[in-house]
Design a protein around this motif. Structure first.
Motif, PDB file in Angstrom:
ATOM      1  N   PHE A  42       0.501  -0.790   0.173  1.00  0.00           N
ATOM      2  CA  PHE A  42      -0.258  -0.223   0.136  1.00  0.00           C
ATOM      3  C   PHE A  42       0.873   1.324   0.402  1.00  0.00           C
ATOM      4  O   PHE A  42       2.121   1.356   0.137  1.00  0.00           O
ATOM      5  N   ARG A  43       0.795   1.992  -0.422  1.00  0.00           N
ATOM      6  CA  ARG A  43       0.556   4.101   0.236  1.00  0.00           C
ATOM      7  C   ARG A  43      -0.032   5.089   0.389  1.00  0.00           C
ATOM      8  O   ARG A  43      -1.625   4.796   0.182  1.00  0.00           O
ATOM      9  N   GLN A  44       0.304   5.383   1.048  1.00  0.00           N
ATOM     10  CA  GLN A  44      -0.306   6.793   1.459  1.00  0.00           C
ATOM     11  C   GLN A  44       0.610   7.891   1.548  1.00  0.00           C
ATOM     12  O   GLN A  44       1.366   7.777   2.343  1.00  0.00           O
ATOM     13  N   ALA A  45      -0.476   8.872   0.520  1.00  0.00           N
ATOM     14  CA  ALA A  45       0.360  10.234   0.366  1.00  0.00           C
ATOM     15  C   ALA A  45      -0.113  11.448   1.507  1.00  0.00           C
ATOM     16  O   ALA A  45      -1.013  10.076   1.749  1.00  0.00           O
ATOM     17  N   PRO A  46       0.876  12.385   1.985  1.00  0.00           N
ATOM     18  CA  PRO A  46       0.484  13.293   2.319  1.00  0.00           C
ATOM     19  C   PRO A  46      -1.859  13.678   2.192  1.00  0.00           C
ATOM     20  O   PRO A  46      -1.302  14.035   0.521  1.00  0.00           O
TER      21      PRO A  46
END
Length: 129
Positions: A37-41
């Protein structure tokens, strides 16, 4: 106790490649789905790719267009990888590895972050233009 440790993030330029690693320990992972997964601001955590540990089947999100990203695992090393090519500034985010016991049958790989019980601490990927 399942432990997932990500590594391989860093600061790169647009067009570069990175290979993220997720070292898994604490049990045998037969029957587990492993996801990146990824999470950007300011954004929700999104699934990029998932793989069934023992069956080897994979899933890729539509956002990973053209298969810039590839998920694979090394069972002997208990490690899951995410190869990322042609990186773009919009790929900048914290990247997480996750695991969930889904069994060994032909079940779909979970796509929601809520479906995964185990998470790593994340590794930062920053892509400069």
């Amino acid at each position: 106790q399942v432990q997932l440790v990500e590594s391989g993030g860093g600061l790169v330029q647009a067009g570069d490649s990175l290979k993220l690693s997720c070292a898994a320990s604490g049990r045998t992972f037969i029957g587990y789905a492993m996801g990146w997964f990824r999470q950007a601001p300011g954004k929700e955590r999104e699934l990029l790719a998932a793989i069934h540990w023992s069956r080897g089947i994979t899933y890729y999100a539509d956002s990973v267009n053209g298969r810039r990203f590839t998920i694979f695992r090394d069972i002997a090393k208990n490690t899951v990888y995410l190869q990322m090519n042609s990186l773009k500034p919009e790929d900048t985010a914290v990247y997480y590895c996750a695991a969930q016991n889904v069994g060994v049958g032909a079940v779909p790989l979970p796509r929601s972050a809520r479906a995964y019980d185990y998470w790593g601490q994340g590794t930062q990927v920053t892509v400069s233009s």
